[in-house]
Design a protein around this motif. Sequence first.
Motif, PDB file in Angstrom:
ATOM      1  N   SER A 162       0.782  -1.274  -0.024  1.00  0.00           N
ATOM      2  CA  SER A 162      -0.034   0.145  -0.052  1.00  0.00           C
ATOM      3  C   SER A 162       0.841   1.250   0.036  1.00  0.00           C
ATOM      4  O   SER A 162       0.513   2.209  -0.611  1.00  0.00           O
ATOM      5  CB  SER A 162      -1.015   0.029   1.211  1.00  0.00           C
ATOM      6  OG  SER A 162      -1.910   1.123   1.016  1.00  0.00           O
ATOM      7  N   ARG A 166       1.498   4.282  -3.085  1.00  0.00           N
ATOM      8  CA  ARG A 166       0.547   5.632  -2.807  1.00  0.00           C
ATOM      9  C   ARG A 166       0.821   6.724  -3.731  1.00  0.00           C
ATOM     10  O   ARG A 166      -0.176   7.489  -3.900  1.00  0.00           O
ATOM     11  CB  ARG A 166       1.044   5.684  -1.461  1.00  0.00           C
ATOM     12  CG  ARG A 166      -0.081   6.760  -0.749  1.00  0.00           C
ATOM     13  CD  ARG A 166       0.159   6.659   0.596  1.00  0.00           C
ATOM     14  NE  ARG A 166      -0.935   7.212   1.343  1.00  0.00           N
ATOM     15  CZ  ARG A 166      -0.731   7.642   2.973  1.00  0.00           C
ATOM     16  NH1 ARG A 166       0.322   7.207   3.604  1.00  0.00           N
ATOM     17  NH2 ARG A 166      -2.168   8.210   3.252  1.00  0.00           N
ATOM     18  N   THR A 167       1.749   6.899  -4.204  1.00  0.00           N
ATOM     19  CA  THR A 167       2.016   8.172  -5.121  1.00  0.00           C
ATOM     20  C   THR A 167       2.769   7.764  -6.493  1.00  0.00           C
ATOM     21  O   THR A 167       3.343   6.624  -6.621  1.00  0.00           O
ATOM     22  CB  THR A 167       2.640   8.926  -4.487  1.00  0.00           C
ATOM     23  OG1 THR A 167       4.221   8.838  -4.471  1.00  0.00           O
ATOM     24  CG2 THR A 167       2.503   9.354  -2.881  1.00  0.00           C
ATOM     25  N   GLY A 214      -6.801  -2.475  -0.483  1.00  0.00           N
ATOM     26  CA  GLY A 214      -8.189  -2.021  -0.049  1.00  0.00           C
ATOM     27  C   GLY A 214      -9.011  -2.802   1.030  1.00  0.00           C
ATOM     28  O   GLY A 214     -10.214  -2.572   1.549  1.00  0.00           O
ATOM     29  N   ARG A 224      -5.574   0.672   2.480  1.00  0.00           N
ATOM     30  CA  ARG A 224      -6.485   1.841   2.715  1.00  0.00           C
ATOM     31  C   ARG A 224      -7.321   2.002   1.352  1.00  0.00           C
ATOM     32  O   ARG A 224      -7.165   1.152   0.498  1.00  0.00           O
ATOM     33  CB  ARG A 224      -5.334   2.945   2.286  1.00  0.00           C
ATOM     34  CG  ARG A 224      -4.231   3.083   3.140  1.00  0.00           C
ATOM     35  CD  ARG A 224      -3.180   4.308   2.512  1.00  0.00           C
ATOM     36  NE  ARG A 224      -2.186   4.714   3.469  1.00  0.00           N
ATOM     37  CZ  ARG A 224      -0.978   4.056   3.366  1.00  0.00           C
ATOM     38  NH1 ARG A 224      -0.569   3.150   2.575  1.00  0.00           N
ATOM     39  NH2 ARG A 224      -0.058   4.475   4.305  1.00  0.00           N
ATOM     40  N   PRO A 225      -8.510   2.814   1.763  1.00  0.00           N
ATOM     41  CA  PRO A 225      -9.598   3.041   0.609  1.00  0.00           C
ATOM     42  C   PRO A 225      -8.996   3.113  -0.793  1.00  0.00           C
ATOM     43  O   PRO A 225      -9.217   2.816  -1.791  1.00  0.00           O
ATOM     44  CB  PRO A 225     -10.493   4.049   0.997  1.00  0.00           C
ATOM     45  CG  PRO A 225     -10.121   3.977   2.506  1.00  0.00           C
ATOM     46  CD  PRO A 225      -8.803   3.651   2.774  1.00  0.00           C
ATOM     47  N   GLU A 226      -7.876   4.081  -0.670  1.00  0.00           N
ATOM     48  CA  GLU A 226      -7.430   4.449  -2.051  1.00  0.00           C
ATOM     49  C   GLU A 226      -6.408   3.362  -2.710  1.00  0.00           C
ATOM     50  O   GLU A 226      -6.074   3.613  -3.694  1.00  0.00           O
ATOM     51  CB  GLU A 226      -6.561   5.877  -1.655  1.00  0.00           C
ATOM     52  CG  GLU A 226      -5.334   5.773  -0.771  1.00  0.00           C
ATOM     53  CD  GLU A 226      -5.861   6.157   0.550  1.00  0.00           C
ATOM     54  OE1 GLU A 226      -4.956   6.511   1.066  1.00  0.00           O
ATOM     55  OE2 GLU A 226      -6.969   6.025   0.907  1.00  0.00           O
ATOM     56  N   ASP A 227      -6.546   2.484  -2.038  1.00  0.00           N
ATOM     57  CA  ASP A 227      -5.492   1.155  -2.822  1.00  0.00           C
ATOM     58  C   ASP A 227      -6.232   0.859  -4.031  1.00  0.00           C
ATOM     59  O   ASP A 227      -5.435   0.417  -5.002  1.00  0.00           O
ATOM     60  CB  ASP A 227      -5.338  -0.008  -1.717  1.00  0.00           C
ATOM     61  CG  ASP A 227      -4.657   0.012  -0.605  1.00  0.00           C
ATOM     62  OD1 ASP A 227      -3.829   1.067  -0.634  1.00  0.00           O
ATOM     63  OD2 ASP A 227      -4.874  -0.691   0.409  1.00  0.00           O
ATOM     64  N   LYS A 228      -7.641   1.084  -4.162  1.00  0.00           N
ATOM     65  CA  LYS A 228      -8.216   0.279  -5.353  1.00  0.00           C
ATOM     66  C   LYS A 228      -7.565   1.241  -6.711  1.00  0.00           C
ATOM     67  O   LYS A 228      -7.342   0.511  -7.524  1.00  0.00           O
ATOM     68  CB  LYS A 228      -9.715   0.698  -5.106  1.00  0.00           C
ATOM     69  CG  LYS A 228     -10.620   0.090  -6.405  1.00  0.00           C
ATOM     70  CD  LYS A 228     -11.834   0.100  -6.148  1.00  0.00           C
ATOM     71  CE  LYS A 228     -12.690  -0.386  -7.221  1.00  0.00           C
ATOM     72  NZ  LYS A 228     -14.128  -0.637  -6.918  1.00  0.00           N
ATOM     73  N   ARG A 229      -7.737   2.386  -6.695  1.00  0.00           N
ATOM     74  CA  ARG A 229      -7.119   3.412  -7.622  1.00  0.00           C
ATOM     75  C   ARG A 229      -5.659   3.226  -7.782  1.00  0.00           C
ATOM     76  O   ARG A 229      -5.307   3.199  -8.735  1.00  0.00           O
ATOM     77  CB  ARG A 229      -7.547   4.731  -7.492  1.00  0.00           C
ATOM     78  CG  ARG A 229      -7.106   5.608  -6.375  1.00  0.00           C
ATOM     79  CD  ARG A 229      -7.406   7.067  -6.629  1.00  0.00           C
ATOM     80  NE  ARG A 229      -6.997   7.891  -5.419  1.00  0.00           N
ATOM     81  CZ  ARG A 229      -7.415   8.176  -4.504  1.00  0.00           C
ATOM     82  NH1 ARG A 229      -8.824   7.633  -4.170  1.00  0.00           N
ATOM     83  NH2 ARG A 229      -6.998   8.883  -3.543  1.00  0.00           N
ATOM     84  N   ASN A 230      -5.049   3.220  -6.666  1.00  0.00           N
ATOM     85  CA  ASN A 230      -3.676   2.961  -6.843  1.00  0.00           C
ATOM     86  C   ASN A 230      -3.034   1.726  -7.317  1.00  0.00           C
ATOM     87  O   ASN A 230      -1.954   1.607  -7.995  1.00  0.00           O
ATOM     88  CB  ASN A 230      -2.966   3.182  -5.045  1.00  0.00           C
ATOM     89  CG  ASN A 230      -3.025   4.523  -4.424  1.00  0.00           C
ATOM     90  OD1 ASN A 230      -3.329   5.693  -5.541  1.00  0.00           O
ATOM     91  ND2 ASN A 230      -2.952   4.815  -3.512  1.00  0.00           N
ATOM     92  N   GLU A 273     -10.264  -2.307 -10.000  1.00  0.00           N
ATOM     93  CA  GLU A 273     -11.056  -1.819 -10.929  1.00  0.00           C
ATOM     94  C   GLU A 273     -10.861  -2.686 -12.255  1.00  0.00           C
ATOM     95  O   GLU A 273      -9.995  -2.319 -12.985  1.00  0.00           O
ATOM     96  CB  GLU A 273     -10.439  -0.339 -11.320  1.00  0.00           C
ATOM     97  CG  GLU A 273     -10.787   0.558  -9.790  1.00  0.00           C
ATOM     98  CD  GLU A 273     -10.314   1.862 -10.416  1.00  0.00           C
ATOM     99  OE1 GLU A 273     -10.915   2.899 -10.422  1.00  0.00           O
ATOM    100  OE2 GLU A 273      -9.037   2.187 -10.670  1.00  0.00           O
TER     101      GLU A 273
END
Length: 450
Positions: A162, A166-167, A214, A224-230, A273
């Motif tokens: 994760s 992240r970035t 996620g 983290r919730p943002e793992d999906k797009r990451n 996704e």
Amino acid sequence: MRRRTFVRTAVAACSLSLLAALAPAASAGTNASAPAAAGQSHGGPSYKRVGYFTQWGVYGRDFQVQDMDTSGQAAKLTHINYAFGNVNAEGRCFTGNIPGEADAWADYARPLDAENSVDGVADTAEQPLAGNFNQLRELKAKHPGLKVMISLGGWSWSTHFSDAARTPASRKAFVSSCIDLYIKGNLPVDGARGGAGAAAGLFDGIDLDWEWPGSAGDTDTVYRPEDKRNFTALVHEFRTQLDTYAKTQKKRKHYELSAFVPTAPEKIDAGFEVHKIMRDFDFVNLQGYDFHVSGEKTTAQQSALFARNDFSVDQTVRDWQRRGAPARKLVVGMPFYGQGWTGVTGGGDGLNQPATAPAPATWAAGYEDYKALKKLADAGTYTVHRDRRGGHAWLFDGTTLWTYDDPQVLRTKSSYIRDRGLGGAMFWSLDGDTANGELMTAVDRGLSRR
């Protein structure tokens, strides 16, 4: 130290809550029906046959790279996933001799004698590549077309995924480090071993075993919730850098990219996704086992092909397809082990009954290799039960129950793969098969319609 991938269990120094993880026979000749070259089918569609080779299996289990050859497995495989590569707190692929974190000794430093070597030649003290990596290189030379993937993460080593994803900057650095270490083969120097390009050309691609983006995995794995797009962005970064590196090579090739992905719909939706990531993946390996595990209080199937109101292979396939995954990129996971319970009460055939504990076993309670379960069945002390409509089997002696896949079950699953136009089969893990590759042969024949 055992690195698990969603309760892919054996010898374990690290603890695991099996329940938390769940949230998310024909005769076999050694070389019978082997393809002329790995990746070729017998006159029909070319199905993938992906087998996991475990780094630590060379120790207590004494399952060496050579055993994939003598068992006939290598001749029937298209891909070997080497389990596992780790990711450090800085978000980089790394190796070394660090207990519980990395084992460069097994990977590329350990010398093998002639008797245990694929090509029958002993390693020397001076060669820069020894250990499993050199043996895999020899295996590929013997079986043209066989591909080797480095599998990153697993249950215990997904800790820092994760953070690494992240970035944009962290993703770029993470992917670059993995390509440098495994694809370019720039290994850390370990005495005479390693160095720039020492493992160049060994790995044909990268398998992502992040468990799970996620949603919860092992106790120390960050999510983290943002793992999906990451995760989507990370997959694309791997695809981009692999393609870019391929263009620099004199002999152009396509480096493959795959992943191990979950069965639970809530885990799929939390971290993937699907329609986006499948553009960059060559294929994904679907979790086809551990639907129920020995840490639960009631016996149940762990790998049914069909099940009403429960996890199943068919449910997993349909859930991924509904979310946008093409059938040809879906590879069905198959277990070469069983989940077991003891202290089973309630009578009958033992299934869906209360149990007091995981069953005693060779390497870890509640987990046993197929080759050991076959001996129990052959001895006659256990009765083999089958749910023919559900496509699964189990052993029961009145007290202890083991749910597992045998050749008959795997032939049924192979027919399912052909009928649905799926991409092939994956196996966790090759060391659980018999010495003559009985399970591997059953799948190979099933996918080849023979």
